[in-house]
Design an enzyme around this catalytic site. Structure first.
Site, PDB file in Angstrom:
ATOM      1  N   LYS A  80       0.856  -1.202   0.000  1.00 21.41           N
ATOM      2  CA  LYS A  80       0.000   0.000   0.000  1.00 21.41           C
ATOM      3  C   LYS A  80       0.882   1.239   0.000  1.00 21.41           C
ATOM      4  O   LYS A  80       1.885   1.285   0.735  1.00 21.41           O
ATOM      5  CB  LYS A  80      -0.899  -0.033   1.251  1.00 21.41           C
ATOM      6  CG  LYS A  80      -1.927   1.096   1.315  1.00 21.41           C
ATOM      7  CD  LYS A  80      -2.804   0.975   2.573  1.00 21.41           C
ATOM      8  CE  LYS A  80      -3.914   2.018   2.606  1.00 21.41           C
ATOM      9  NZ  LYS A  80      -4.787   1.884   3.796  1.00 21.41           N
ATOM     10  N   SER A 161      -9.855   2.108   2.725  1.00 25.37           N
ATOM     11  CA  SER A 161      -8.945   2.842   1.875  1.00 25.37           C
ATOM     12  C   SER A 161      -7.954   1.970   1.111  1.00 25.37           C
ATOM     13  O   SER A 161      -7.399   2.408   0.111  1.00 25.37           O
ATOM     14  CB  SER A 161      -8.152   3.837   2.734  1.00 25.37           C
ATOM     15  OG  SER A 161      -7.321   3.150   3.648  1.00 25.37           O
ATOM     16  N   SER A 185     -10.273  -0.255   6.902  1.00 27.67           N
ATOM     17  CA  SER A 185      -9.658  -0.207   5.569  1.00 27.67           C
ATOM     18  C   SER A 185      -8.954  -1.472   5.096  1.00 27.67           C
ATOM     19  O   SER A 185      -8.509  -1.522   3.953  1.00 27.67           O
ATOM     20  CB  SER A 185      -8.654   0.929   5.510  1.00 27.67           C
ATOM     21  OG  SER A 185      -9.324   2.135   5.317  1.00 27.67           O
TER      22      SER A 185
HETATM   23  N1  GLN Z   1     -13.323   4.596   6.032  1.00 28.14           N
HETATM   24  C1  GLN Z   1     -12.723   4.963   7.277  1.00 28.14           C
HETATM   25  C2  GLN Z   1     -12.262   6.392   7.217  1.00 28.14           C
HETATM   26  O1  GLN Z   1     -12.446   6.984   6.216  1.00 28.14           O
HETATM   27  C3  GLN Z   1     -11.587   4.043   7.591  1.00 28.14           C
HETATM   28  C4  GLN Z   1     -10.387   4.340   6.820  1.00 28.14           C
HETATM   29  C5  GLN Z   1      -9.245   3.469   7.224  1.00 28.14           C
HETATM   30  O2  GLN Z   1      -9.408   2.466   7.898  1.00 28.14           O
HETATM   31  N2  GLN Z   1      -8.062   3.893   6.831  1.00 28.14           N
HETATM   32  O3  GLN Z   1     -11.722   6.900   8.138  1.00 28.14           O
END
Ligand code: GLN
Length: 497
Positions: A80, A161, A185
């Site tokens: 990532k 994400s 995410s």
């Molecule tokens: N969707 C959640 C957010 O926008 C989690 C994102 C994540 O886990 N990086 O914060």
């Protein structure tokens, strides 16, 4: 052996083929490289590392020849683009870092390197990992390799994400990948892409060298095609790191060894608060199916209550932006990354941040600075921290009655790109089943358990007690065995033809 045969091997199978010298690491890596080229329109990678990967594959083959092969020698992975990688651009999918080439490697990606893996490239994500759909990236959307049977021409989100890392596994662009999970995410994209992914206990993996989002919530974890592969990867990624004082000194168990255990007599908690309004019937049915599968393995089902669940999202969306706003203060156009010169220093800060950050990032910074401001700190931030403690207490209370908790991973299957865009609250709802674990620090794994009526994958989430990933893997594998999830995106089926 054809390239298609090679691409169908899991990580464990690929390792066996390498060890038995049925394939070479160069062949394996080349198979993935040619597939990455084929899948280019999915926009999975921000930066590819293919030349270096080929060189590394040659070194791996030499190690297999001379008997110095390491535990994951020659396995092509994707990372990532939130993990700093030495001499390889790391952008966090933002404009503000789009020219940043770190002089150091994150601990987790270093550990995977030291285990012998080959990094094929850096995967796309929501900008600074803020999002649930991989639509906030400066580098464009990632397209989910899966398509709905009802609307096969519509591009779907891979989740977020870590959308690129999840899509990479589903599209056979890597054997394994790294993700980070701040509120879901890893688990939600794993569910949307029909693969396995685990967020371990907070502190299991070092956060050093990972672009910080919300430090008290962020954890790294692996994606792979199945539970066992995730277990192997997590073992290699975990462990105390003197460079991250929040990484734990807890011993890292052999997660792989845990997965074949019996679950007879084990208690599986079913939280009543996770039956949310408007959840598709199919997800509820799959959850029931999961319960039946575990029962037939001899597990006992116990009803539990997590009464503060409804406060998890609101508390998360105070704590998360608060931490994000302070973490992102470092992007000032002076130390690294983008600089848009202004008339004076303050103007340079303003111009750089205005141009460098995307809308979602700005939204979080504004919310975060607001809830941390002198007048509102107690009312919002401190209150949210108290709620956070109550959420952890709920879980600790529940684990007096059960060994693990079973829930759906997400309240929907993958949705079309563009949906939920004009309604951030609706987008935030994607994480209703996942954020509580980040607030509490608990481990959770998403395992593909079925498909909906349109043929899209759905995951179930297994939530463990603190430091008990071993039980999570063991239970997840029982669901995996029962589910026999052999579905593939059509684009992969076609490859087999
Ligand atoms: N969707 C959640 C957010 O926008 C989690 C994102 C994540 O886990 N990086 O914060």
């Amino acid at each position: 052996m054809t390239r298609t045969d090679i691409l169908n091997f899991t990580l464990t199978e690929s390792l066996n083929e390498l060890k038995n010298k049925n394939i070479s690491s160069v062949e394996l890596t080349d198979a993935y490289i040619s597939n990455i080229e084929r899948m280019d329109n999915l926009n999975i990678f921000i930066t590819k590392n293919l030349e270096k990967a080929r060189e590394q594959a040659k070194e791996s083959d030499a190690r297999y020849q001379n008997g110095t092969a390491r535990i994951l020698e020659g396995i092509p992975i994707a990372v990532k683009d939130l993990f700093c990688t030495e001499d390889l651009r790391t952008t966090a999918a933002s404009h503000i870092l789009d020219n940043f080439v770190p002089p150091y490697e994150s601990t987790v990606s270093q550990k995977l390197k030291d285990a012998g893996t080959i990094n094929l490239g850096k995967t796309n994500l929501d900008q600074f990992a803020m999002g649930s759909s991989n639509t906030t990236s400066y580098f464009g959307n990632v397209v989910n390799p899966w398509r709905s049977k009802a609307a096969p021409d519509v591009d779907l989100v891979p989740g977020g994400s870590s959308g690129g890392s999840a899509a990479a596994i589903a599209a056979r662009c890597a054997l394994a990948s790294t993700g980070t999970d701040t509120g879901g995410s890893i688990r939600q994209p794993a569910s949307f892409c029909g693969i396995a992914g685990i967020k371990p206990t907070y502190g299991r993996c070092s956060r050093w060298g990972i672009v910080a989002f919300a430090s008290s919530l962020d954890q790294a974890g692996p994606f792979a095609r199945n539970v066992e592969d995730c277990a192997i990867l997590l073992r290699e990624m975990s462990g105390h790191d003197p460079k991250d004082s929040t990484s734990s000194k807890q011993e890292v168990p052999d997660f792989q060894a845990a997965i074949n255990g019996s679950i007879k007599g084990m208690k599986i908690g079913i939280p009543k608060e996770y039956r949310v309004d408007g959840m598709p019937e199919e997800i509820d049915a799959l959850w029931q199916q999961g319960i039946e599968w575990l029962k037939s393995e001899g597990a006992e089902i116990v009803d539990i209550s997590l009464p503060h669940t409804k406060y998890a999202l609101p508390a998360y969306y105070i704590i998360n932006p608060a931490e994000a706003s302070s973490n992102l203060a470092r992007y000032d156009g002076v130390r690294y990354g983008l600089r848009v010169p202004g008339e004076n220093l303050k103007d340079t800060y303003k111009k750089t941040r205005a141009e460098g950050f995307g809308d979602e990032v700005k939204r979080r910074i504004i919310i975060g600075t607001y809830v941390l401001s002198a007048g509102y700190y107690d009312a919002y931030y401190i209150k949210a921290q108290k709620v956070r403690r109550l959420i952890l207490n709920d879980f600790l209370e529940a684990y007096k009655k059960c060994d693990v908790i079973l829930t759906p991973t997400a309240p929907s299957a993958a949705f079309p790109i563009g949906e939920n865009e004009d309604d951030p609250i609706k987008m935030y709802l994607n994480d209703v089943f996942t954020v509580a674990l980040n607030l509490a620090g608990l481990p959770g794994l998403s395992v593909p358990a079925g498909v909906d009526k349109n043929g899209l994958p759905l995951g179930l989430q297994i939530v463990g007690n603190l430091w008990d990933e071993a039980t999570v893997f063991n239970v997840a594998q029982k669901i995996e065995n029962a589910a026999q999830f052999n579905f593939k995106p059509e684009i992969i089926e076609k490859m087999a033809a």
